[in-house]
Structures are given as C-alpha cells and as structure tokens.
Write a protein that holds these residues in place. Structure first.
Motif, PDB file in Angstrom:
ATOM      1  N   PHE A 149       7.726 -19.523 -25.741  1.00  0.00           N
ATOM      2  CA  PHE A 149       8.651 -20.158 -24.757  1.00  0.00           C
ATOM      3  C   PHE A 149       8.306 -21.500 -24.201  1.00  0.00           C
ATOM      4  O   PHE A 149       8.729 -22.293 -23.453  1.00  0.00           O
ATOM      5  N   THR A 150       6.881 -21.624 -24.630  1.00  0.00           N
ATOM      6  CA  THR A 150       6.459 -23.194 -24.183  1.00  0.00           C
ATOM      7  C   THR A 150       6.541 -24.391 -24.777  1.00  0.00           C
ATOM      8  O   THR A 150       5.726 -25.492 -24.732  1.00  0.00           O
ATOM      9  N   TYR A 151       7.438 -24.146 -25.940  1.00  0.00           N
ATOM     10  CA  TYR A 151       7.435 -25.475 -26.757  1.00  0.00           C
ATOM     11  C   TYR A 151       8.921 -25.370 -27.604  1.00  0.00           C
ATOM     12  O   TYR A 151       9.484 -24.312 -27.634  1.00  0.00           O
ATOM     13  N   THR A 152       9.178 -26.320 -28.077  1.00  0.00           N
ATOM     14  CA  THR A 152      10.405 -26.498 -29.013  1.00  0.00           C
ATOM     15  C   THR A 152       9.836 -27.309 -30.236  1.00  0.00           C
ATOM     16  O   THR A 152       8.618 -28.093 -30.497  1.00  0.00           O
ATOM     17  N   GLU A 153      10.441 -27.095 -31.432  1.00  0.00           N
ATOM     18  CA  GLU A 153       9.965 -27.606 -32.756  1.00  0.00           C
ATOM     19  C   GLU A 153      10.201 -29.091 -32.817  1.00  0.00           C
ATOM     20  O   GLU A 153      11.270 -29.580 -32.276  1.00  0.00           O
ATOM     21  N   PRO A 154       9.151 -30.102 -33.313  1.00  0.00           N
ATOM     22  CA  PRO A 154       9.553 -31.290 -33.192  1.00  0.00           C
ATOM     23  C   PRO A 154      10.808 -31.829 -33.978  1.00  0.00           C
ATOM     24  O   PRO A 154      10.782 -31.225 -35.148  1.00  0.00           O
ATOM     25  N   LEU A 155      11.220 -32.823 -33.730  1.00  0.00           N
ATOM     26  CA  LEU A 155      12.205 -33.666 -34.784  1.00  0.00           C
ATOM     27  C   LEU A 155      13.327 -32.633 -34.828  1.00  0.00           C
ATOM     28  O   LEU A 155      14.348 -32.919 -35.518  1.00  0.00           O
ATOM     29  N   GLU A 156      13.836 -31.772 -34.006  1.00  0.00           N
ATOM     30  CA  GLU A 156      14.840 -31.081 -34.081  1.00  0.00           C
ATOM     31  C   GLU A 156      15.782 -31.110 -32.950  1.00  0.00           C
ATOM     32  O   GLU A 156      17.097 -30.831 -32.805  1.00  0.00           O
ATOM     33  N   GLY A 157      15.402 -31.708 -31.945  1.00  0.00           N
ATOM     34  CA  GLY A 157      16.009 -32.181 -30.743  1.00  0.00           C
ATOM     35  C   GLY A 157      16.668 -30.912 -29.893  1.00  0.00           C
ATOM     36  O   GLY A 157      17.571 -31.032 -29.256  1.00  0.00           O
ATOM     37  N   PHE A 158      15.966 -29.750 -29.806  1.00  0.00           N
ATOM     38  CA  PHE A 158      16.031 -28.650 -29.149  1.00  0.00           C
ATOM     39  C   PHE A 158      15.967 -28.849 -27.627  1.00  0.00           C
ATOM     40  O   PHE A 158      15.141 -29.580 -27.206  1.00  0.00           O
ATOM     41  N   PRO A 159      16.989 -28.617 -26.741  1.00  0.00           N
ATOM     42  CA  PRO A 159      16.845 -28.419 -25.306  1.00  0.00           C
ATOM     43  C   PRO A 159      15.749 -27.635 -24.790  1.00  0.00           C
ATOM     44  O   PRO A 159      15.276 -26.687 -25.600  1.00  0.00           O
ATOM     45  N   HIS A 160      15.068 -27.896 -23.964  1.00  0.00           N
ATOM     46  CA  HIS A 160      13.928 -27.084 -23.448  1.00  0.00           C
ATOM     47  C   HIS A 160      14.336 -25.696 -22.342  1.00  0.00           C
ATOM     48  O   HIS A 160      13.760 -25.018 -22.122  1.00  0.00           O
ATOM     49  N   GLU A 161      15.551 -26.079 -21.761  1.00  0.00           N
ATOM     50  CA  GLU A 161      16.167 -25.146 -21.070  1.00  0.00           C
ATOM     51  C   GLU A 161      17.802 -25.215 -20.969  1.00  0.00           C
ATOM     52  O   GLU A 161      18.357 -26.280 -21.405  1.00  0.00           O
ATOM     53  N   PHE A 162      18.339 -23.995 -20.273  1.00  0.00           N
ATOM     54  CA  PHE A 162      19.381 -24.322 -19.900  1.00  0.00           C
ATOM     55  C   PHE A 162      19.775 -23.677 -18.623  1.00  0.00           C
ATOM     56  O   PHE A 162      18.968 -23.137 -17.919  1.00  0.00           O
ATOM     57  N   THR A 163      21.073 -23.926 -17.911  1.00  0.00           N
ATOM     58  CA  THR A 163      21.163 -23.627 -16.746  1.00  0.00           C
ATOM     59  C   THR A 163      22.362 -22.630 -16.603  1.00  0.00           C
ATOM     60  O   THR A 163      23.457 -23.140 -17.096  1.00  0.00           O
ATOM     61  N   ILE A 164      22.540 -21.798 -15.608  1.00  0.00           N
ATOM     62  CA  ILE A 164      23.542 -20.975 -15.439  1.00  0.00           C
ATOM     63  C   ILE A 164      23.961 -20.927 -14.132  1.00  0.00           C
ATOM     64  O   ILE A 164      22.982 -20.817 -13.094  1.00  0.00           O
ATOM     65  N   ASP A 165      25.135 -21.275 -13.873  1.00  0.00           N
ATOM     66  CA  ASP A 165      25.620 -21.178 -12.314  1.00  0.00           C
ATOM     67  C   ASP A 165      25.743 -19.831 -11.936  1.00  0.00           C
ATOM     68  O   ASP A 165      26.424 -18.968 -12.545  1.00  0.00           O
TER      69      ASP A 165
END
Lengths: 53, 382
Positions: free
Chosen positions: B122-138
């Motif tokens: 959960f502490t990283y995302t793959e380089p060059l893939e443009g993944f968001p680091h988090e998302f928000t739920i109302d």
C-alpha cells in the motif's frame, strides 16, 4: 536477510555517489543542456539514496 | 537581467541545483506520505485488535506488520479468516474488509479480518503507470480516504528481486518479481525474506486460532478469464459450491473453479494444503488494473467506468459484461461481502453443530442503493 540488506545499502550508497556526481555536473559543467540532464538524473537518485523511492 | 544571470554557468548551475532540491524534497514528502496507512475504525463487533507480529515476532516493528481485527461472539462456534489487501491494488478486497470491521457483529463463532494483508504494497504505486495514490469516499461524517497500492511488496522494503523466483516448498519457477507477491509465497518462512515472513505469520495465525475457513478477496482486470469467480481448494469445494448457488439465487453471477494443483504459492492452494482450513479466493472486475484502461484516476478506481472497456466488451474481448455502468467499487465490494455471507451459510449448512452467526453485514442491494457512506464510521480526531 543480511545479504539482502547489505545489497540494499550498497545500492543506496551507489545512488548517493551518482547523486553527488550529478551535483558536481550541475555546478561545474558549462553547457546548459548537460546541466539540465544532470539535474534530471539527480532527483530520482537522491530519492533512492534516501530510501524513499 | 535574468537572461544575463542565466548565461553565467556557475550561477545557472546554482539555480538549477536549488530547483532540483525543491523538486526532490516535494517528491520525497509525497513518497513518504504514502507510508501513512488509511484509518480503519474498529466497530462495535471488534473484541480484540492486535498486530500480525503477534504470530511471527520477526515482523514486529517492520513495515510488514499489519492490524488484525477479531470479532468474537458470545457463543462458541467456528472461525473464519477474511483477507483483504493481499494485492493492495485490488481495492474492493480492502473495502469489503473495512466494511466488515466497522459494521459486523458476531453472535456465534469468530471472524478474524486483516484488511491490509500486505501493508508494504500500500506504500507505493508502479512507476510510469500514472496510478492514483488514494481515493476518497464521501460519508455523512465527512470524506474518508483510502490508499491505492500495488500488487507486490514495495521494493524499498524487499530488494533485490532474483532473476528467477523459485517457490521454496515446491521448486516451481516463476518470474523474479513474484518473490514480492504475497499470493505466490504461501506457506512462507518465518525466517525468510520480508514477504515470506508475512505469509508465515498468516499461516501461523490460521493454525494458532484454529481457523476453519479462509476467504481471500482479490480483483482482476476485465480481460482476465478468472473473474466474478471463486477459486476453491478441493477441501472447500462443497462450501464454495453452496455459496455460488446462494449467490446465483440472489442474482449475483459467480462462477467456481477448482484450485489448480500445479499453481503454487497461492492462498487457495497452500492454505488448503498446509492447514486444516477451507481455502477460497474470490475475484471481481477492476477496470483500473487493465491494459485497455483510459485515464487512470481515482474516479476510475471508484466509478469503474471506462469507454475503452465498453468498446472492448462490444468486440467480445472481455470475460465479463461491461456496459456504461461499468463495475463500480461499491458493487465489487458488495459482491465480496455477499460471498462472505454465502460462504458462512454454506459452512453452517455443512457444520450445524458449530456455526458462525454474524449480523449487521451491509446487504448487497442496500450497498448498491446507498453507497459506502452510511457504513463507514467517523474517524476519531487526534
């Protein structure tokens, strides 16, 4: 585990050396393109040396 | 004047270096922020909260250590282990586990829930893939944020990868990076590398807590054939069959596949082989993971809508229907929760003398209508 950690720290030291060399290149080179390219290399290697990337 | 200043190489170098340090600092702060785990609020059903290092002490103080929530009923019964976040990119598993921790109450038997099984992932995302680091739920209490991670352990925590990863217990060769895949390293090794210690701790938990059934929640890209499907070890085939019947009766299409005996290191194979627990794995469809996806944003992770996938479905390239409604996160998490309910029903049918009785699990239809909001608790401040 000890071998893994040793390799990890060797990698970080090498990354630190590369980052240091890039600082030298940014400051000492006279061609602006070489300075910019060195800067582009400096940022990720500095982060790798610090172990955050 | 600025131009004159920039023409001087030393001064230009100093300016560039200052810029580089600012960029490196900003990026470094961003990377470090990803090591902060999302808050999970223990609901009224949680009776014990401990770290996974309780089972393998070599995990203590490492980024691998992760919270374990135990929900125990007043009446004795069987124990079920629910794993989310074995692959942290597959966020429906995390969300289903969070909904269980924050809502479920157990009357008989026990539920043990690990929402972030591979916390390092959960502490990283793959380089060059443009993944968001988090998302928000109302939610009615304000927004709640959750982390999007990656399939493997963070290489900052386990490095280097071997050229070829050999599954230690069976000798099956795999590509080197699978050494960091929690779902290719079961049953693990308490003295091994980081990921393998994590596997060993989960196996030790199953043994020490006498777990009767394990459900491991995953997601896959819509062009993957094993989707909206349960994969069950032969010891769990009866319970998984009853669960798929129950799901089908509720209008939730779910296929069933036997765990391949030659595919090693996966939870549905090794948990069944190395413990007495019934082992089942579930897969839902996550468009944010596939190669056909468009812009990879938190909207795609949560909304699950993608025009490329609609077109791919029209061309017959997918293994699941994909309409303009897509596969929203809420429907994927609801599918996992409904599967948990049906697995429990199946287990109770086979073992009426030691049942698991759980209440307050958000209903499938209710989740589809109301979303996550009403079922996520307020995060205590401070």
């Amino acid at each position: 585990m000890i071998l893994d950690l040793s390799l990890l720290y060797v990698y970080r030291i090498l990354a630190l050396i590369v980052a240091g060399m890039m600082i030298w290149a940014v400051v000492r080179r006279t061609d602006w393109r070489e300075q910019v390219f060195a800067l582009i290399v400096f940022v990720p290697f500095m982060l790798r040396a610090l172990g955050v990337k | 004047m600025v131009w004159e200043y920039l023409k001087e190489p030393r001064k230009r170098g100093g300016l560039l270096l200052a810029m580089g340090l600012i960029i490196a600092t900003a990026a470094g702060v961003g990377f470090r922020r990803m090591h902060q785990p999302e808050p999970i609020v223990a609901g009224p059903g949680v009776t014990t909260e401990r770290m996974l290092s309780h089972y393998v002490s070599s995990l203590a103080g490492t980024p691998a250590d992760t919270p374990v929530f135990i929900l125990e009923g007043k009446q004795p019964g069987a124990t079920m282990l629910i794993l989310g976040g074995v692959h942290p990119q597959e966020v429906a598993g995390l969300m289903a586990a969070v909904l269980m921790v924050e809502n479920a109450e157990v009357q008989q038997g026990r539920l043990i829930v690990i929402p972030q099984s591979n916390r390092s992932g959960f502490t990283y995302t793959e380089p060059l893939e443009g993944f968001p680091h988090e998302f928000t739920i109302d939610t009615p209490h304000g927004p709640r944020w959750f982390r999007v991670g990656m399939r493997l352990t963070n290489p900052v925590h386990q490095w280097p990868d071997p050229d070829l990863y050999i599954h230690p217990q069976t000798g099956e060769p795999m590509v080197g990076w699978e050494a960091r895949n929690l779902n290719r390293a079961f049953p693990g090794d308490a003295n091994g590398r980081y990921t393998h210690r994590l596997n060993a701790a989960i196996i030790e938990l199953i043994r020490e807590e006498n777990v009767d059934m394990v459900f491991d929640m995953h997601e896959a890209y819509p062009e993957y054939p094993v989707i909206n499907m349960l994969v069950a070890h032969e010891n769990a085939f009866e319970v998984a069959t009853i669960a798929t019947w129950g799901l089908e009766a509720r209008g939730i299409a779910m296929d069933l596949q036997p765990s391949p005996k030659l595919l090693r290191g996966l939870s549905h194979r090794e948990v069944g082989d190395h413990t007495t627990a019934l082992a089942v794995l579930g897969e839902t469809a996550n468009a944010a993971m596939g190669r056909f996806r468009g812009r990879t944003s938190s909207e795609l992770v949560v909304g699950g809508r993608d025009r490329n996938y609609e077109r791919a479905a029209g061309l017959g390239r997918l293994f699941v229907p994909f309409t303009e409604e897509g596969h929203p996160l809420i429907s994927r998490a609801a599918r996992h929760l409904a599967t948990i309910e049906e697995l429990i029903n199946g287990f109770n049918e086979i073992n009426p003398e030691r049942q698991i009785i759980v209440s307050n699990v958000p209903e499938y239809e209710q989740l589809l209508q109301e979303g996550f909001g009403p079922f996520l608790r307020a995060v205590p401040q401070g």
